[in-house]
Write an enzyme that holds these catalytic residues in place. Structure first.
Site, PDB file in Angstrom:
ATOM      1  N   TYR A   1      -2.750   1.110  12.293  1.00  0.00           N
ATOM      2  CA  TYR A   1      -2.715   2.560  12.054  1.00  0.00           C
ATOM      3  C   TYR A   1      -0.980   2.590  11.080  1.00  0.00           C
ATOM      4  CZ  TYR A   1      -2.079   7.114  10.684  1.00  0.00           C
ATOM      5  OH  TYR A   1      -1.842   8.421  10.138  1.00  0.00           O
TER       6      TYR A   1
ATOM      7  N   LYS B   1      -2.029   7.246   6.095  1.00  0.00           N
ATOM      8  CA  LYS B   1      -3.586   7.641   5.811  1.00  0.00           C
ATOM      9  C   LYS B   1      -3.664   7.147   4.383  1.00  0.00           C
ATOM     10  CE  LYS B   1      -6.968   8.910   7.308  1.00  0.00           C
ATOM     11  NZ  LYS B   1      -7.439   8.078   8.596  1.00  0.00           N
TER      12      LYS B   1
ATOM     13  N   ASP C   1       2.503   6.566  -0.829  1.00  0.00           N
ATOM     14  CA  ASP C   1       3.360   7.519   0.295  1.00  0.00           C
ATOM     15  C   ASP C   1       4.683   6.267   0.430  1.00  0.00           C
ATOM     16  OD1 ASP C   1       5.050   8.682   1.940  1.00  0.00           O
ATOM     17  OD2 ASP C   1       3.375   9.094   3.181  1.00  0.00           O
TER      18      ASP C   1
ATOM     19  N   LYS D   1      -3.733  13.770   3.779  1.00  0.00           N
ATOM     20  CA  LYS D   1      -4.147  13.941   4.798  1.00  0.00           C
ATOM     21  C   LYS D   1      -5.645  13.681   5.071  1.00  0.00           C
ATOM     22  CE  LYS D   1       0.056  14.946   5.588  1.00  0.00           C
ATOM     23  NZ  LYS D   1       0.861  13.899   5.542  1.00  0.00           N
TER      24      LYS D   1
HETATM   25  C1  F6R Z   1       1.102  10.998   7.796  1.00  0.00           C
HETATM   26  C2  F6R Z   1       0.264  11.883   8.616  1.00  0.00           C
HETATM   27  C3  F6R Z   1       0.965  12.648   9.648  1.00  0.00           C
HETATM   28  C4  F6R Z   1       1.886  11.729  10.733  1.00  0.00           C
HETATM   29  C5  F6R Z   1       2.346  12.414  11.858  1.00  0.00           C
HETATM   30  C6  F6R Z   1       3.128  11.348  12.724  1.00  0.00           C
HETATM   31  O1  F6R Z   1       0.722  11.017   6.480  1.00  0.00           O
HETATM   32  O2  F6R Z   1      -0.776  12.291   8.480  1.00  0.00           O
HETATM   33  O3  F6R Z   1       0.271  13.388  10.323  1.00  0.00           O
HETATM   34  O4  F6R Z   1       0.675  10.631  11.150  1.00  0.00           O
HETATM   35  O5  F6R Z   1       3.330  13.340  11.288  1.00  0.00           O
HETATM   36  O6  F6R Z   1       4.087  10.477  11.905  1.00  0.00           O
HETATM   37  P1  F6R Z   1       4.921   9.419  12.734  1.00  0.00           P
HETATM   38  O7  F6R Z   1       3.803   8.453  13.165  1.00  0.00           O
HETATM   39  O8  F6R Z   1       5.303   8.718  11.610  1.00  0.00           O
HETATM   40  O9  F6R Z   1       5.671   9.870  13.730  1.00  0.00           O
HETATM   41 MG    MG Z   2       4.280  10.082   4.930  1.00  0.00          MG
HETATM   42 MG    MG Z   3      -0.158  11.268   2.525  1.00  0.00          MG
END
Ligand code: F6R
Ligand code: MG
Ligand code: MG
Length: 366
Positions: A228, A231, A13, A133
Protein backbone atom coordinates in the site's frame (compact mmCIF):
# COMPACT_ATOMS: atom_id res chain seq x y z
CA UNK A 1 -10.67 14.00 -43.62
CA UNK A 2 -10.02 15.38 -40.15
CA UNK A 3 -7.58 13.28 -38.10
CA UNK A 4 -9.11 11.46 -35.15
CA UNK A 5 -9.04 13.23 -31.81
CA UNK A 6 -7.54 11.59 -28.75
CA UNK A 7 -8.42 12.70 -25.26
CA UNK A 8 -5.97 11.61 -22.55
CA UNK A 9 -6.68 12.15 -18.86
CA UNK A 10 -3.76 11.35 -16.56
CA UNK A 11 -3.52 11.83 -12.81
CA UNK A 12 -1.06 11.41 -9.99
CA UNK A 13 -0.65 12.45 -6.39
CA UNK A 14 2.83 13.93 -6.21
CA UNK A 15 2.39 15.84 -2.97
CA UNK A 16 -0.31 17.79 -1.22
CA UNK A 17 -1.09 20.08 1.71
CA UNK A 18 -1.84 19.82 4.53
CA UNK A 19 -1.40 16.06 4.61
CA UNK A 20 -3.40 14.37 1.84
CA UNK A 21 -6.17 16.96 1.60
CA UNK A 22 -5.51 19.04 -1.53
CA UNK A 23 -2.94 19.90 -4.19
CA UNK A 24 -0.99 23.14 -3.94
CA UNK A 25 -1.72 25.86 -6.53
CA UNK A 26 2.00 26.07 -7.38
CA UNK A 27 1.93 22.48 -8.65
CA UNK A 28 -1.15 23.15 -10.74
CA UNK A 29 0.44 26.29 -12.22
CA UNK A 30 3.58 24.38 -13.05
CA UNK A 31 1.66 21.55 -14.72
CA UNK A 32 -0.57 23.97 -16.67
CA UNK A 33 2.46 25.89 -17.96
CA UNK A 34 4.28 22.74 -19.07
CA UNK A 35 1.25 21.47 -20.97
CA UNK A 36 0.55 24.86 -22.51
CA UNK A 37 4.11 24.86 -23.88
CA UNK A 38 3.18 21.76 -25.88
CA UNK A 39 -0.04 23.15 -27.37
CA UNK A 40 0.40 23.45 -31.13
CA UNK A 41 3.22 20.93 -30.90
CA UNK A 42 2.51 17.55 -29.26
CA UNK A 43 -0.89 18.62 -27.95
CA UNK A 44 -3.86 20.45 -29.42
CA UNK A 45 -5.24 21.63 -26.10
CA UNK A 46 -4.98 21.00 -22.37
CA UNK A 47 -6.56 21.75 -19.04
CA UNK A 48 -5.12 21.14 -15.58
CA UNK A 49 -7.20 20.74 -12.45
CA UNK A 50 -7.24 18.78 -9.20
CA UNK A 51 -9.47 16.52 -7.18
CA UNK A 52 -8.33 16.36 -3.55
CA UNK A 53 -4.61 15.60 -3.52
CA UNK A 54 -4.44 14.53 -7.17
CA UNK A 55 -3.22 16.58 -10.13
CA UNK A 56 -5.39 15.94 -13.17
CA UNK A 57 -4.01 16.50 -16.69
CA UNK A 58 -6.64 16.70 -19.44
CA UNK A 59 -4.98 16.67 -22.87
CA UNK A 60 -6.15 16.46 -26.49
CA UNK A 61 -3.98 15.45 -29.46
CA UNK A 62 -3.95 13.33 -32.61
CA UNK A 63 -1.48 10.61 -31.59
CA UNK A 64 -3.87 7.90 -30.37
CA UNK A 65 -3.99 6.14 -27.02
CA UNK A 66 -0.87 4.79 -25.30
CA UNK A 67 1.32 7.19 -27.28
CA UNK A 68 4.81 7.15 -25.80
CA UNK A 69 5.47 10.88 -26.35
CA UNK A 70 2.24 11.92 -24.67
CA UNK A 71 2.88 9.56 -21.75
CA UNK A 72 6.44 10.85 -21.46
CA UNK A 73 5.10 14.42 -21.34
CA UNK A 74 2.79 13.49 -18.45
CA UNK A 75 5.66 11.73 -16.69
CA UNK A 76 7.87 14.82 -17.08
CA UNK A 77 5.08 17.06 -15.75
CA UNK A 78 4.58 14.84 -12.70
CA UNK A 79 8.35 14.72 -12.09
CA UNK A 80 8.66 18.51 -12.31
CA UNK A 81 5.69 18.92 -9.99
CA UNK A 82 7.34 16.43 -7.62
CA UNK A 83 10.40 18.69 -7.53
CA UNK A 84 8.20 21.69 -6.66
CA UNK A 85 6.42 19.61 -4.00
CA UNK A 86 9.74 18.54 -2.50
CA UNK A 87 11.03 22.12 -2.46
CA UNK A 88 8.01 23.07 -0.31
CA UNK A 89 8.19 19.87 1.77
CA UNK A 90 4.62 19.09 0.76
CA UNK A 91 3.19 15.91 2.18
CA UNK A 92 3.82 12.68 0.25
CA UNK A 93 5.93 14.47 -2.37
CA UNK A 94 6.40 12.13 -5.34
CA UNK A 95 4.39 9.34 -3.69
CA UNK A 96 2.78 8.03 -6.89
CA UNK A 97 5.95 8.07 -9.01
CA UNK A 98 6.96 4.45 -8.69
CA UNK A 99 10.09 4.60 -10.86
CA UNK A 100 13.10 6.87 -11.27
CA UNK A 101 13.03 6.96 -15.06
CA UNK A 102 10.29 6.79 -17.71
CA UNK A 103 9.89 3.43 -19.44
CA UNK A 104 7.37 3.82 -22.24
CA UNK A 105 3.93 4.15 -20.61
CA UNK A 106 3.04 6.10 -17.51
CA UNK A 107 0.29 3.55 -16.63
CA UNK A 108 2.49 0.95 -14.98
CA UNK A 109 4.50 3.64 -13.24
CA UNK A 110 2.02 5.00 -10.75
CA UNK A 111 -0.18 7.42 -12.71
CA UNK A 112 -3.86 6.80 -13.43
CA UNK A 113 -4.77 6.96 -17.13
CA UNK A 114 -8.03 7.06 -19.10
CA UNK A 115 -7.84 7.69 -22.84
CA UNK A 116 -10.03 7.42 -25.93
CA UNK A 117 -9.62 8.12 -29.64
CA UNK A 118 -12.53 8.87 -31.97
CA UNK A 119 -13.66 10.77 -35.01
CA UNK A 120 -15.34 13.94 -33.76
CA UNK A 121 -19.04 14.16 -34.48
CA UNK A 122 -20.69 17.38 -35.71
CA UNK A 123 -20.90 18.22 -32.00
CA UNK A 124 -19.13 16.16 -29.34
CA UNK A 125 -19.92 16.74 -25.66
CA UNK A 126 -17.40 15.04 -23.36
CA UNK A 127 -17.52 14.70 -19.57
CA UNK A 128 -14.36 14.09 -17.54
CA UNK A 129 -14.88 12.61 -14.06
CA UNK A 130 -12.20 12.65 -11.37
CA UNK A 131 -12.39 11.05 -7.92
CA UNK A 132 -10.31 11.15 -4.75
CA UNK A 133 -10.10 8.64 -1.86
CA UNK A 134 -11.52 5.76 -3.81
CA UNK A 135 -10.58 3.03 -6.28
CA UNK A 136 -11.12 2.42 -10.02
CA UNK A 137 -14.11 0.09 -9.49
CA UNK A 138 -16.01 3.03 -7.99
CA UNK A 139 -17.14 3.89 -11.55
CA UNK A 140 -18.84 0.47 -12.00
CA UNK A 141 -22.12 1.46 -10.35
CA UNK A 142 -22.34 4.73 -12.26
CA UNK A 143 -21.42 3.26 -15.66
CA UNK A 144 -24.00 0.53 -15.20
CA UNK A 145 -26.69 3.09 -14.40
CA UNK A 146 -25.69 5.35 -17.32
CA UNK A 147 -25.42 2.73 -20.06
CA UNK A 148 -27.63 -0.16 -18.92
CA UNK A 149 -30.39 1.07 -16.59
CA UNK A 150 -33.54 2.37 -18.31
CA UNK A 151 -34.75 3.75 -14.97
CA UNK A 152 -31.76 6.12 -15.11
CA UNK A 153 -31.30 6.68 -18.82
CA UNK A 154 -34.57 7.55 -20.50
CA UNK A 155 -32.85 7.35 -23.88
CA UNK A 156 -32.53 3.57 -23.56
CA UNK A 157 -36.34 3.50 -23.73
CA UNK A 158 -37.28 6.42 -25.95
CA UNK A 159 -34.29 7.13 -28.24
CA UNK A 160 -34.03 4.57 -31.08
CA UNK A 161 -30.31 5.35 -31.46
CA UNK A 162 -29.74 3.79 -27.99
CA UNK A 163 -32.04 0.78 -28.38
CA UNK A 164 -29.31 -1.68 -29.29
CA UNK A 165 -27.68 -1.15 -25.89
CA UNK A 166 -23.98 -1.04 -25.05
CA UNK A 167 -20.99 -3.35 -24.72
CA UNK A 168 -19.02 -3.34 -21.43
CA UNK A 169 -15.34 -4.35 -21.35
CA UNK A 170 -14.60 -5.66 -17.85
CA UNK A 171 -11.09 -6.24 -16.53
CA UNK A 172 -10.23 -8.74 -13.80
CA UNK A 173 -7.41 -6.89 -12.02
CA UNK A 174 -6.24 -9.97 -10.13
CA UNK A 175 -6.12 -12.56 -12.94
CA UNK A 176 -5.24 -9.87 -15.52
CA UNK A 177 -7.89 -11.04 -18.02
CA UNK A 178 -10.81 -9.26 -19.70
CA UNK A 179 -14.30 -10.03 -21.03
CA UNK A 180 -17.01 -8.27 -23.07
CA UNK A 181 -20.63 -8.18 -21.91
CA UNK A 182 -23.32 -7.03 -24.36
CA UNK A 183 -26.27 -5.43 -22.64
CA UNK A 184 -29.19 -5.77 -22.24
CA UNK A 185 -28.84 -9.55 -22.86
CA UNK A 186 -25.77 -9.95 -20.59
CA UNK A 187 -27.08 -7.62 -17.90
CA UNK A 188 -27.22 -10.16 -15.06
CA UNK A 189 -23.84 -11.66 -15.97
CA UNK A 190 -22.32 -8.18 -16.03
CA UNK A 191 -23.72 -7.40 -12.57
CA UNK A 192 -22.42 -10.70 -11.18
CA UNK A 193 -18.91 -9.37 -11.74
CA UNK A 194 -19.00 -5.59 -11.45
CA UNK A 195 -20.75 -5.82 -8.08
CA UNK A 196 -17.27 -6.79 -6.79
CA UNK A 197 -15.54 -3.55 -7.77
CA UNK A 198 -12.22 -4.10 -5.98
CA UNK A 199 -11.45 -6.87 -8.48
CA UNK A 200 -13.68 -6.39 -11.56
CA UNK A 201 -13.56 -2.98 -13.20
CA UNK A 202 -15.33 -1.60 -16.25
CA UNK A 203 -12.49 -0.34 -18.48
CA UNK A 204 -14.44 0.71 -21.60
CA UNK A 205 -18.01 1.00 -22.80
CA UNK A 206 -18.76 0.85 -26.54
CA UNK A 207 -21.75 1.21 -28.82
CA UNK A 208 -22.65 -2.08 -30.54
CA UNK A 209 -21.00 -0.77 -33.72
CA UNK A 210 -17.77 -0.41 -31.74
CA UNK A 211 -17.71 3.34 -31.18
CA UNK A 212 -16.11 4.25 -27.84
CA UNK A 213 -18.52 5.70 -25.27
CA UNK A 214 -16.55 5.64 -22.00
CA UNK A 215 -13.04 4.93 -20.75
CA UNK A 216 -11.72 4.65 -17.19
CA UNK A 217 -8.40 4.32 -15.39
CA UNK A 218 -7.90 0.85 -13.91
CA UNK A 219 -4.46 1.08 -12.33
CA UNK A 220 -4.24 -0.20 -8.76
CA UNK A 221 -1.03 0.96 -7.14
CA UNK A 222 -1.01 -1.90 -4.63
CA UNK A 223 -0.95 -4.37 -7.51
CA UNK A 224 1.85 -2.44 -9.22
CA UNK A 225 3.96 -1.72 -6.13
CA UNK A 226 3.02 -4.85 -4.15
CA UNK A 227 2.29 -2.82 -1.04
CA UNK A 228 0.00 0.00 0.00
CA UNK A 229 1.50 3.31 -1.05
CA UNK A 230 -1.57 5.40 -1.75
CA UNK A 231 -4.99 5.25 -3.29
CA UNK A 232 -5.68 4.75 -6.98
CA UNK A 233 -8.11 7.63 -7.16
CA UNK A 234 -9.58 7.06 -10.62
CA UNK A 235 -10.58 9.14 -13.66
CA UNK A 236 -13.18 8.51 -16.35
CA UNK A 237 -14.14 10.00 -19.74
CA UNK A 238 -17.74 9.73 -21.00
CA UNK A 239 -19.14 10.94 -24.35
CA UNK A 240 -22.71 12.20 -24.44
CA UNK A 241 -25.67 12.68 -26.85
CA UNK A 242 -26.38 11.57 -30.43
CA UNK A 243 -26.14 7.80 -29.92
CA UNK A 244 -24.93 8.08 -26.32
CA UNK A 245 -26.85 9.01 -23.16
CA UNK A 246 -27.56 12.75 -22.72
CA UNK A 247 -25.33 14.84 -20.43
CA UNK A 248 -28.09 14.87 -17.80
CA UNK A 249 -28.46 11.08 -18.01
CA UNK A 250 -24.72 10.70 -17.46
CA UNK A 251 -24.90 12.90 -14.35
CA UNK A 252 -28.13 11.48 -12.90
CA UNK A 253 -26.70 8.38 -11.13
CA UNK A 254 -24.50 10.63 -9.00
CA UNK A 255 -27.71 11.70 -7.20
CA UNK A 256 -27.59 8.35 -5.37
CA UNK A 257 -25.27 8.28 -2.32
CA UNK A 258 -23.12 5.23 -3.01
CA UNK A 259 -20.59 3.67 -0.66
CA UNK A 260 -17.13 3.13 -2.13
CA UNK A 261 -13.83 1.82 -0.78
CA UNK A 262 -10.83 4.10 -0.23
CA UNK A 263 -11.59 6.52 2.58
CA UNK A 264 -8.98 7.07 5.35
CA UNK A 265 -5.78 5.07 4.77
CA UNK A 266 -7.38 3.44 1.76
CA UNK A 267 -9.02 1.13 4.28
CA UNK A 268 -12.57 2.34 4.78
CA UNK A 269 -15.86 2.48 2.93
CA UNK A 270 -17.55 5.84 2.66
CA UNK A 271 -20.06 7.74 0.52
CA UNK A 272 -18.76 9.28 -2.69
CA UNK A 273 -19.87 12.91 -2.77
CA UNK A 274 -20.28 14.83 -6.06
CA UNK A 275 -18.83 18.34 -5.63
CA UNK A 276 -17.74 21.37 -7.61
CA UNK A 277 -13.98 21.77 -8.04
CA UNK A 278 -13.90 24.44 -5.30
CA UNK A 279 -15.15 21.78 -2.85
CA UNK A 280 -12.89 18.97 -4.04
CA UNK A 281 -10.76 19.07 -0.89
CA UNK A 282 -10.71 16.07 1.39
CA UNK A 283 -10.99 17.09 5.02
CA UNK A 284 -13.25 15.04 7.31
CA UNK A 285 -11.45 11.76 8.14
CA UNK A 286 -9.46 12.56 4.96
CA UNK A 287 -12.66 12.63 2.94
CA UNK A 288 -15.37 11.75 2.47
CA UNK A 289 -14.51 10.46 -1.03
CA UNK A 290 -15.19 13.11 -3.69
CA UNK A 291 -16.05 13.12 -7.36
CA UNK A 292 -15.87 16.10 -9.70
CA UNK A 293 -16.97 16.40 -13.32
CA UNK A 294 -15.79 18.87 -15.93
CA UNK A 295 -17.80 19.16 -19.14
CA UNK A 296 -16.36 20.20 -22.52
CA UNK A 297 -17.43 20.48 -26.13
CA UNK A 298 -14.68 19.27 -28.45
CA UNK A 299 -13.97 21.44 -31.48
CA UNK A 300 -11.29 19.87 -33.69
CA UNK A 301 -9.47 18.82 -30.56
CA UNK A 302 -9.96 22.13 -28.80
CA UNK A 303 -11.50 21.82 -25.34
CA UNK A 304 -14.38 24.30 -25.22
CA UNK A 305 -15.00 24.70 -21.50
CA UNK A 306 -14.79 23.57 -18.80
CA UNK A 307 -18.18 23.61 -17.16
CA UNK A 308 -18.06 22.52 -13.51
CA UNK A 309 -20.98 20.07 -13.65
CA UNK A 310 -21.53 19.32 -9.94
CA UNK A 311 -21.30 22.99 -8.98
CA UNK A 312 -25.08 23.06 -8.93
CA UNK A 313 -27.70 23.19 -6.13
CA UNK A 314 -29.38 20.23 -7.86
CA UNK A 315 -26.70 18.10 -6.17
CA UNK A 316 -27.15 19.67 -2.70
CA UNK A 317 -29.50 16.91 -1.58
CA UNK A 318 -27.17 14.06 -2.47
CA UNK A 319 -24.35 15.93 -0.73
CA UNK A 320 -26.55 16.17 2.39
CA UNK A 321 -27.39 12.48 2.18
CA UNK A 322 -23.70 11.63 1.77
CA UNK A 323 -22.97 13.59 4.95
CA UNK A 324 -25.68 11.65 6.79
CA UNK A 325 -24.28 8.37 5.51
CA UNK A 326 -20.81 9.52 6.54
CA UNK A 327 -22.04 10.12 10.12
CA UNK A 328 -23.67 6.72 10.20
CA UNK A 329 -20.76 4.72 8.87
CA UNK A 330 -18.14 6.70 10.84
CA UNK A 331 -19.93 5.62 14.02
CA UNK A 332 -18.76 2.07 13.25
CA UNK A 333 -15.18 3.19 13.97
CA UNK A 334 -12.83 0.25 13.33
CA UNK A 335 -15.69 -2.17 12.64
CA UNK A 336 -16.75 -3.52 9.25
CA UNK A 337 -18.44 -2.58 7.01
CA UNK A 338 -16.83 0.85 7.59
CA UNK A 339 -13.43 -0.80 7.67
CA UNK A 340 -12.76 -2.93 4.59
CA UNK A 341 -12.96 -6.73 4.78
CA UNK A 342 -9.71 -8.61 5.59
CA UNK A 343 -8.97 -9.62 1.98
CA UNK A 344 -9.31 -6.02 0.83
CA UNK A 345 -7.11 -4.92 3.73
CA UNK A 346 -4.48 -7.38 2.56
CA UNK A 347 -2.12 -4.73 1.29
CA UNK A 348 -2.46 -2.16 4.03
CA UNK A 349 -0.33 -1.57 7.11
CA UNK A 350 -2.66 -3.75 9.22
CA UNK A 351 -0.66 -6.72 7.98
CA UNK A 352 2.52 -5.28 9.52
CA UNK A 353 0.71 -4.70 12.82
CA UNK A 354 -0.48 -8.31 12.76
CA UNK A 355 3.04 -9.71 12.37
CA UNK A 356 3.96 -8.47 15.85
CA UNK A 357 1.25 -10.72 17.34
CA UNK A 358 2.17 -13.96 15.58
CA UNK A 359 3.88 -15.50 18.62
CA UNK A 360 1.03 -14.56 20.98
CA UNK A 361 -1.54 -16.62 19.11
CA UNK A 362 -1.93 -20.18 20.50
CA UNK A 363 -4.26 -23.05 19.43
CA UNK A 364 -7.71 -23.18 21.07
CA UNK A 365 -7.72 -26.20 23.49
CA UNK A 366 -9.87 -29.13 22.22
C1 F6R B 1 -4.13 9.27 1.01
C2 F6R B 1 -5.18 8.93 1.94
C3 F6R B 1 -5.04 9.21 3.38
C4 F6R B 1 -3.83 8.57 4.03
C5 F6R B 1 -3.78 8.88 5.53
C6 F6R B 1 -2.51 8.35 6.18
O1 F6R B 1 -4.59 9.48 -0.27
O2 F6R B 1 -6.16 8.42 1.53
O3 F6R B 1 -6.22 8.86 4.05
O4 F6R B 1 -3.85 7.19 3.81
O5 F6R B 1 -3.83 10.26 5.74
O6 F6R B 1 -1.45 8.91 5.52
P1 F6R B 1 0.07 8.48 5.75
O7 F6R B 1 0.12 6.98 5.62
O8 F6R B 1 0.82 9.20 4.67
O9 F6R B 1 0.42 8.95 7.13
MG1 MG C 1 -1.66 12.21 -0.97
MG1 MG D 1 -5.67 11.14 -3.94
Amino acid sequence: MMPKTTISVMKADVGSFPGHSRTHPKLLEKAARLLRDQEGNLLIDSFVTHCGDDIELIMTHTHGVDNEKVHKLAWDVFMECTAVAKSMKLYGAGQDMLADAFSGNVKGMGAGVAEMEFEERASDPVLVFMADKTQPGAWNFFLYKIFADPFNTAGLVIDPSLHKGFVFEVHDLIEKRMILFSCPEDLYRLLAYIGAPSRYVIKHVFRREGEIAASTSTQRLVLVAGRYIGKDDPVMIVRAHSGFPAVGEVLEPFCTPVLVAGWMRGSHNGPIMPVGVCDANCTRFDGPPRVTCLGFQLCNGELIGPADMFDDPAFDRVRGRCNELADMIRAHGPFEPHRLSPDEMEYTTLLAAEKELTSRWTPIPE
